[in-house]
Design a protein around this motif. Structure first.
Motif, mmCIF file in Angstrom:
data_model
loop_
_atom_site.group_PDB
_atom_site.id
_atom_site.type_symbol
_atom_site.label_atom_id
_atom_site.label_comp_id
_atom_site.label_asym_id
_atom_site.label_seq_id
_atom_site.Cartn_x
_atom_site.Cartn_y
_atom_site.Cartn_z
ATOM 1 N N LYS A 127 40.342 19.272 61.282
ATOM 2 C CA LYS A 127 39.198 19.139 60.150
ATOM 3 C C LYS A 127 37.962 18.641 60.469
ATOM 4 N N SER A 128 37.937 17.433 61.477
ATOM 5 C CA SER A 128 36.555 16.719 61.763
ATOM 6 C C SER A 128 36.892 15.974 62.966
ATOM 7 N N LEU A 129 36.444 16.873 64.119
ATOM 8 C CA LEU A 129 36.169 16.281 65.406
ATOM 9 C C LEU A 129 35.586 14.933 65.433
ATOM 10 N N ASN A 130 34.314 15.082 64.521
ATOM 11 C CA ASN A 130 33.699 13.768 64.568
ATOM 12 C C ASN A 130 34.425 12.432 64.376
ATOM 13 N N LYS A 131 35.459 12.540 63.823
ATOM 14 C CA LYS A 131 36.328 11.402 63.580
ATOM 15 C C LYS A 131 36.837 10.832 64.951
ATOM 16 N N ILE A 132 37.138 11.428 65.768
ATOM 17 C CA ILE A 132 37.793 11.217 67.191
ATOM 18 C C ILE A 132 36.120 10.490 68.113
ATOM 19 N N THR A 133 35.036 11.017 67.788
ATOM 20 C CA THR A 133 34.234 10.417 68.482
ATOM 21 C C THR A 133 33.625 8.984 67.870
ATOM 22 N N GLU A 134 33.946 8.981 66.562
ATOM 23 C CA GLU A 134 33.691 7.654 65.862
ATOM 24 C C GLU A 134 34.653 6.617 66.263
ATOM 25 N N LYS A 135 35.703 7.053 66.404
ATOM 26 C CA LYS A 135 37.040 6.037 66.872
ATOM 27 C C LYS A 135 36.885 5.821 68.298
ATOM 28 N N PHE A 136 36.459 6.253 69.349
ATOM 29 C CA PHE A 136 36.345 5.928 70.700
ATOM 30 C C PHE A 136 35.130 5.925 71.149
ATOM 31 N N LEU A 137 33.987 6.370 70.762
ATOM 32 C CA LEU A 137 32.664 5.989 71.510
ATOM 33 C C LEU A 137 32.185 4.780 71.006
ATOM 34 N N SER A 138 31.414 4.353 71.945
ATOM 35 C CA SER A 138 30.911 2.947 71.735
ATOM 36 C C SER A 138 29.675 3.083 70.855
#
Length: 175
Positions: free
Chosen positions: A164-175
């Protein structure tokens, strides 16, 4: 000791010589069957087990079990069954699960390597660094295996159309 245990953020930041990923948030490794105390692996809040077998239960740690089908070659990410499994894992990561997260399989290189490669690809890490991170593992590893996996992902939006939301992955792991 956990085989192939490492902080993925730290490894990528060292390889890229800049701070791209958050450190102490995503760990990878092998089986936890011989671990008595979760302090041996940085006490994650969530453990994602990719093995068919169950993990020991550690109090106050969320255990998520998403085994792959061992008879399937997981490096073939364009395989329908493998793609479905990878989407299940990434969907779980996109949920509101607590960090730090430890992702593991038996040796911490194959199934774990594919899932970590998917996470890094979603986070926009260049493929050369995804490959270098994978090659930090002990055991039977090969550039051809991880390169095949990366090419199998193709267009990320299409590949992860169930997430549903790939940006939640980037929010979790990117600085």
């Amino acid at each position: 000791m956990i085989r192939n245990f490492r902080d993925v953020g730290y490894s990528i930041n060292i390889l890229m010589d800049e701070t791209i990923l958050r450190e102490n948030v995503l760990f990878r490794g092998g089986t936890l069957l011989n671990v008595a105390d979760p302090a041996e692996f940085s006490t994650p809040k969530t453990i994602i087990n990719l093995r068919r077998g169950r993990d020991p239960i550690f109090p106050e740690i969320q255990n998520i079990h998403i085994p792959s089908e061992d008879k399937i070659e997981n490096y073939q990410t364009d395989n329908k069954i493998t793609r479905k499994w990878i989407n299940r894992v990434v969907s779980e990561l996109a949920r509101e699960i607590e960090t730090p997260i430890l992702i593991h399989c038996t040796a911490g290189k194959d199934r774990t390597g594919i899932i970590v490669a998917a996470i890094l690809k979603i986070c926009g890490i260049p493929e050369q660094y995804i490959i270098e991170e994978y090659l930090l593992s002990d055991g039977d590893i090969a550039i051809q295996k991880i390169a095949m996996s990366l090419s199998g992902f193709g267009n990320l939006e299409q590949y992860f159309n169930r997430v549903k939301s790939l940006n939640k992955i980037t929010e979790k792991f990117l600085s």
